[in-house]
Design a protein around this motif. Structure first.
Motif: not given
Length: 231
Positions: A87-88, A126-127, A152-156
């Motif tokens: 997804f990411f 994925a979506n 979420a903390p590492i995806a960016p």
């Protein structure tokens, strides 16, 4: 290319182990696409560095790879984790390839346009799974939410800037601005999560943080690299 190469290899571990037969085939096919995309990019790079595509893929030391941490991690056969990572990464790559398809460097633009069409299928896949898991049972929602919370903390860090990024943007090799791309990426992901009864909040990578784009990898990367280069 390193993002796609590592992600394809991580996901290939699911071959024969998908949750249902149709998904086993689909996920294996998507893994092949990622590795194929990486190979095509390595092939383009090869003449510039006087090496073969295989030498670029397998012949570097760990600190020479430029993949983000999110593609390095083992999912430990947790389907929620595998889908959350897709997804990411797929949504990120769809935007990245769209930008590259407008590059002033014609061979790169042509390659990106071909890959973008396949990446759109990856993203839709994925979506759809995020919606299926988030709107499914209490267990499926809990497990995919746990995966989103972990990643979420590492995806960016997919947006971690490289030393040449501003030059590439200014020259039109990588048209547009990464800051604008981040906002589009974040907005789309958070909207899909909300529609799927899931929580997601994303923030830009902190200034000064050094990660995989500059060769600083997770502890799991060494094991992955050793496996890839053992033959």
């Amino acid at each position: 290319a390193d993002d796609k190469f590592m992600l394809g290899h991580r996901n290939s571990d699911w071959t024969g182990l998908g949750p249902i037969l149709e998904e086993d085939i689909a996920f294996s096919s998507l893994s092949q696409d990622e590795i194929g995309h990486a190979g095509a990019i390595y092939q383009m790079i090869a003449p510039w560095v006087n090496r073969t595509a295989d030498q670029i893929a397998y012949g570097r030391q760990p600190a020479e790879y430029r993949c983000a941490e999110i593609v390095e991690l083992s999912d430990n056969f947790d389907w929620g984790f595998a889908i959350a990572r897709q997804f990411f990464c797929d949504n990120f790559d769809l935007f990245r390839l769209e930008r590259l398809s407008r590059s002033v460097y014609a061979p790169l633009a042509a390659l990106a346009r071909r890959q973008h069409a396949e990446e759109r299928i990856h993203t839709e896949h994925a979506n759809a799974w995020i919606r299926r898991l988030g709107c499914g049972t209490a267990e499926s929602r809990q497990r995919v939410q746990a995966a989103l919370d972990r990643l979420a903390p590492i995806a960016p860090m997919l947006f971690e800037p490289t030393s040449s990024l501003e030059q590439l943007e200014a020259a039109g090799v990588y048209p547009g601005r990464s800051a604008d791309m981040f906002e589009q990426w974040r907005s789309g992901l958070e909207t899909t999560a909300r529609e799927s009864n899931l929580r997601l909040s994303l923030a830009p990578p902190s200034a000064g943080v050094i990660g995989g784009r500059r060769g600083h990898h997770s502890a799991e990367f060494q094991e992955l690299w050793s496996e890839l280069t053992e033959v």
